[in-house]
Scaffold this motif. Sequence first.
Motif, short mmCIF file in Angstrom:
data_model
loop_
_atom_site.label_atom_id
_atom_site.label_comp_id
_atom_site.label_asym_id
_atom_site.label_seq_id
_atom_site.Cartn_x
_atom_site.Cartn_y
_atom_site.Cartn_z
N CYS A 1 0.85 -1.18 0.00
CA CYS A 1 0.00 0.00 0.00
C CYS A 1 0.89 1.23 0.00
O CYS A 1 1.83 1.31 0.79
N CYS B 1 0.35 2.80 3.59
CA CYS B 1 0.44 2.03 4.84
C CYS B 1 1.69 1.16 4.86
O CYS B 1 2.76 1.62 5.22
N CYS C 1 -6.17 -2.37 0.25
CA CYS C 1 -5.39 -2.43 1.49
C CYS C 1 -6.32 -2.79 2.65
O CYS C 1 -7.42 -2.24 2.76
N THR D 1 -6.01 -1.98 5.65
CA THR D 1 -6.07 -0.89 6.64
C THR D 1 -6.87 0.29 6.12
O THR D 1 -7.80 0.77 6.77
N CYS D 2 -6.50 0.78 4.92
CA CYS D 2 -7.12 2.00 4.42
C CYS D 2 -7.99 1.76 3.19
O CYS D 2 -8.59 2.71 2.67
ZN ZN Z 1 -3.30 1.23 3.16
#
Ligand code: ZN
Length: 109
Positions: free
Chosen positions: A8, A11, A29, A31-32
């Motif tokens: 990413c 990240c 991703c 996370t995001c």
């Molecule tokens: Zn990310």
Amino acid sequence: MATYVFRCPDCTVFEVVIPMSALRPTHPCPTCAGESRRVWTAPALATTPGALHRAVAAADASAEAPQVVRSIPAGRPRPRSRRWSPVTGAAPVNAAHRPAGPHPALPRW
Ligand SMILES: [Zn+2]
């Protein structure tokens, strides 16, 4: 199923285990949810013995989410002892052929 590595841009690098047929050049991703590009890595061509693979997988799973055990798991039956037993009366195999006295003298050359 195969493990692919994606990076990413905002990240970090992460791995995804997906079927080869589901592989796309990018992956969201975790996370995001941003678009992450695949990172090309060396193929894991070394073969791991199945028992070792299962043991490592079980150890990893146990580290993440240990199972609560309330009784001793059943295992394989232990191999029968070859020693003498008051139940079976079986003597060691070599005892029948062992001479009664001390071993014979070694030949002189
Ligand atoms: Zn990310």
